[in-house]
Design a protein around this motif. Structure first.
Motif, PDB file in Angstrom:
ATOM      1  N   LYS A 129     -16.365  -5.195 -47.528  1.00 34.64           N
ATOM      2  CA  LYS A 129     -15.787  -5.585 -48.819  1.00 34.64           C
ATOM      3  C   LYS A 129     -14.352  -5.053 -48.942  1.00 34.64           C
ATOM      4  CE  LYS A 129     -16.576  -5.433 -53.809  1.00 34.64           C
ATOM      5  NZ  LYS A 129     -17.461  -4.959 -54.901  1.00 34.64           N
ATOM      6  N   GLY A 130     -13.435  -5.932 -49.358  1.00 34.80           N
ATOM      7  CA  GLY A 130     -12.042  -5.551 -49.537  1.00 34.80           C
ATOM      8  C   GLY A 130     -11.228  -5.545 -48.262  1.00 34.80           C
ATOM      9  N   SER A 131     -11.830  -5.933 -47.148  1.00 36.32           N
ATOM     10  CA  SER A 131     -11.134  -5.945 -45.860  1.00 36.32           C
ATOM     11  C   SER A 131     -10.966  -7.367 -45.360  1.00 36.32           C
ATOM     12  CB  SER A 131     -11.891  -5.108 -44.833  1.00 36.32           C
ATOM     13  OG  SER A 131     -13.116  -5.739 -44.481  1.00 36.32           O
ATOM     14  N   GLN A 132     -10.250  -7.506 -44.246  1.00 39.94           N
ATOM     15  CA  GLN A 132     -10.042  -8.803 -43.610  1.00 39.94           C
ATOM     16  C   GLN A 132     -10.517  -8.727 -42.158  1.00 39.94           C
ATOM     17  OE1 GLN A 132      -5.908  -9.963 -44.102  1.00 39.94           O
ATOM     18  NE2 GLN A 132      -6.195 -10.420 -46.254  1.00 39.94           N
ATOM     19  N   PRO A 133     -11.824  -8.685 -41.946  1.00 37.42           N
ATOM     20  CA  PRO A 133     -12.329  -8.603 -40.572  1.00 37.42           C
ATOM     21  C   PRO A 133     -11.964  -9.847 -39.786  1.00 37.42           C
ATOM     22  CG  PRO A 133     -14.103  -9.131 -42.093  1.00 37.42           C
ATOM     23  CD  PRO A 133     -12.902  -8.813 -42.933  1.00 37.42           C
ATOM     24  N   VAL A 184     -21.146 -14.076 -46.768  1.00 39.31           N
ATOM     25  CA  VAL A 184     -19.880 -13.366 -46.910  1.00 39.31           C
ATOM     26  C   VAL A 184     -18.942 -14.204 -47.779  1.00 39.31           C
ATOM     27  CG1 VAL A 184     -17.902 -12.395 -45.685  1.00 39.31           C
ATOM     28  CG2 VAL A 184     -20.189 -12.249 -44.672  1.00 39.31           C
ATOM     29  N   GLN A 185     -18.426 -13.614 -48.841  1.00 42.18           N
ATOM     30  CA  GLN A 185     -17.597 -14.326 -49.801  1.00 42.18           C
ATOM     31  C   GLN A 185     -16.116 -14.031 -49.586  1.00 42.18           C
ATOM     32  OE1 GLN A 185     -18.985 -16.516 -52.152  1.00 42.18           O
ATOM     33  NE2 GLN A 185     -20.835 -16.078 -50.941  1.00 42.18           N
ATOM     34  N   ARG A 186     -15.310 -15.110 -49.461  1.00 40.22           N
ATOM     35  CA  ARG A 186     -13.847 -15.004 -49.351  1.00 40.22           C
ATOM     36  C   ARG A 186     -13.234 -16.111 -50.216  1.00 40.22           C
ATOM     37  NH1 ARG A 186     -15.846 -15.600 -44.478  1.00 40.22           N
ATOM     38  NH2 ARG A 186     -16.052 -13.806 -43.065  1.00 40.22           N
ATOM     39  N   PRO A 187     -13.205 -15.960 -51.502  1.00 45.16           N
ATOM     40  CA  PRO A 187     -12.785 -17.071 -52.377  1.00 45.16           C
ATOM     41  C   PRO A 187     -11.319 -17.451 -52.274  1.00 45.16           C
ATOM     42  CG  PRO A 187     -13.130 -15.067 -53.650  1.00 45.16           C
ATOM     43  CD  PRO A 187     -13.650 -14.790 -52.280  1.00 45.16           C
ATOM     44  N   VAL A 201     -12.548 -10.266 -47.840  1.00 42.64           N
ATOM     45  CA  VAL A 201     -13.951 -10.333 -48.257  1.00 42.64           C
ATOM     46  C   VAL A 201     -14.098  -9.687 -49.631  1.00 42.64           C
ATOM     47  CG1 VAL A 201     -16.300  -9.564 -47.744  1.00 42.64           C
ATOM     48  CG2 VAL A 201     -14.776 -10.270 -45.883  1.00 42.64           C
ATOM     49  N   THR A 202     -14.721 -10.402 -50.559  1.00 40.80           N
ATOM     50  CA  THR A 202     -14.954  -9.861 -51.905  1.00 40.80           C
ATOM     51  C   THR A 202     -16.399  -9.427 -52.111  1.00 40.80           C
ATOM     52  OG1 THR A 202     -15.365 -12.087 -52.757  1.00 40.80           O
ATOM     53  CG2 THR A 202     -13.102 -11.246 -52.904  1.00 40.80           C
ATOM     54  N   ALA A 203     -17.315  -9.965 -51.305  1.00 45.28           N
ATOM     55  CA  ALA A 203     -18.728  -9.595 -51.436  1.00 45.28           C
ATOM     56  C   ALA A 203     -19.476 -10.069 -50.196  1.00 45.28           C
ATOM     57  CB  ALA A 203     -19.341 -10.207 -52.693  1.00 45.28           C
ATOM     58  N   SER A 204     -20.613  -9.416 -49.934  1.00 49.89           N
ATOM     59  CA  SER A 204     -21.448  -9.827 -48.810  1.00 49.89           C
ATOM     60  C   SER A 204     -22.882  -9.402 -49.090  1.00 49.89           C
ATOM     61  CB  SER A 204     -20.970  -9.183 -47.505  1.00 49.89           C
ATOM     62  OG  SER A 204     -21.164  -7.768 -47.547  1.00 49.89           O
ATOM     63  N   THR A 205     -23.799  -9.988 -48.355  1.00 53.05           N
ATOM     64  CA  THR A 205     -25.193  -9.593 -48.414  1.00 53.05           C
ATOM     65  C   THR A 205     -25.631  -9.157 -47.015  1.00 53.05           C
ATOM     66  OG1 THR A 205     -25.617 -11.227 -50.164  1.00 53.05           O
ATOM     67  CG2 THR A 205     -27.519 -10.329 -49.003  1.00 53.05           C
ATOM     68  N   PRO A 206     -26.094  -7.902 -46.862  1.00 57.75           N
ATOM     69  CA  PRO A 206     -26.063  -6.809 -47.843  1.00 57.75           C
ATOM     70  C   PRO A 206     -24.646  -6.253 -47.989  1.00 57.75           C
ATOM     71  CG  PRO A 206     -26.858  -6.005 -45.746  1.00 57.75           C
ATOM     72  CD  PRO A 206     -26.679  -7.490 -45.570  1.00 57.75           C
TER      73      PRO A 206
END
Length: 286
Positions: free
Chosen positions: A13-17, A93-96, A101-106
């Protein structure tokens, strides 16, 4: 091959993998000080132990290189990134708004890294595994081929989604396994290999041809982008490569070289090709 084992978890979260870079948080932040035997380059990390991994022995197509944030063909760049995250255990994985990345599961997934050092940017150069570690965190363990085969580094090579890019610190048996897996993936037409023109010749008519069309070794892409930004004719590219002085060995000949101009040629004024396969090169450690 002895490597330091560090247990922790992946948090994106908060990164750019991308296909060869991901964030990892050590359960014990103090263990980062053990990387490289406690000497040499330090791993940059937060107080909570979060650091950036650069996956050892592989190079994925660029998603955002340099001040211009230039990318390579995104179909393969994103395929490597997505497969890396899927392998580690992330879904949805959310990247709006782009690469962040703003969110992911888990939110996080457990894992471990095997490392011998850091690069010039303070990133931990590592083999990355998922799940329970194969030994005690904070201690060195022997890394053999079966253990290598459990890592995402090996997995991405098998899938044909990344290029092999070897450095001198990688032990010979591990390098040989990755080179063999590369050849198998290329012969089977896996992933990016049917589109690869690193050794057959990339026709370069300008920056858009690099970013949107040709699929080449990322190291060659980075050097070519740097050169094109100088707005000089491609015929002078070998002289530029000579000046950059990348240091490497050619495994098939045993030669040690300084400068990619020894293995990169420009033909027909617009075609660039490497004369050696990527797995035939071992670069000096970055």
């Amino acid at each position: 091959m002895p490597m330091l084992l560090i247990k922790g978890f992946y948090d994106i979260k908060g990164s750019q993998p991308d296909g060869d870079t991901v964030h990892f948080t050590a359960d014990d932040p103090a263990e980062w000080s053990l990387v490289g035997g406690g000497g040499g380059r330090a791993v940059e990390h937060t107080a909570l132990g979060r650091a950036t991994l650069r996956l050892d022995a592989i190079d994925a197509l660029e998603t955002h290189y340099g001040p211009g944030r230039d990318h390579q063909p995104l179909m393969f760049a994103h395929a490597a990134r997505d497969e890396l995250l899927r392998f580690l255990g992330f879904t949805d994985v959310q990247r709006p708004t782009g690469e962040t990345v703003t969110a992911s599961t888990p939110d996080t997934v457990p894992g471990f890294v095997l490392t011998r050092g850091a690069d010039v940017h303070g990133r931990c150069v590592a083999l990355a595994g998922r799940g329970a570690p194969p030994g005690t965190s904070g201690l060195e363990i022997d890394v053999d081929v079966p253990l290598l085969q459990t890592t995402v580094n090996h997995h991405l090579i098998v899938k044909g989604l990344v290029y092999p890019t070897f450095y001198r610190s990688l032990f010979t048996t591990l390098r040989t396994e990755l080179a063999t897996a590369t050849k198998t993936a290329r012969d089977a037409g896996q992933g990016l290999w049917p589109s690869d023109v690193t050794t057959t010749g990339a026709k370069i008519t300008g920056l858009p041809s690099l970013t949107d069309e040709v699929v080449i070794l990322p190291k060659l892409f980075r050097r070519t982008v740097d050169y094109l930004r100088l707005a000089m004719p491609l015929s002078c590219y070998p002289a530029f490569l000579a000046g950059v002085q990348d240091r490497y060995s050619v495994l098939s000949t045993g030669e040690r070289r300084a400068g990619l101009h020894h293995i990169v040629e420009v033909t027909n004024s617009s075609t660039v090709r490497m004369t050696q396969l990527p797995e035939d090169l071992v670069f000096e450690d970055a």
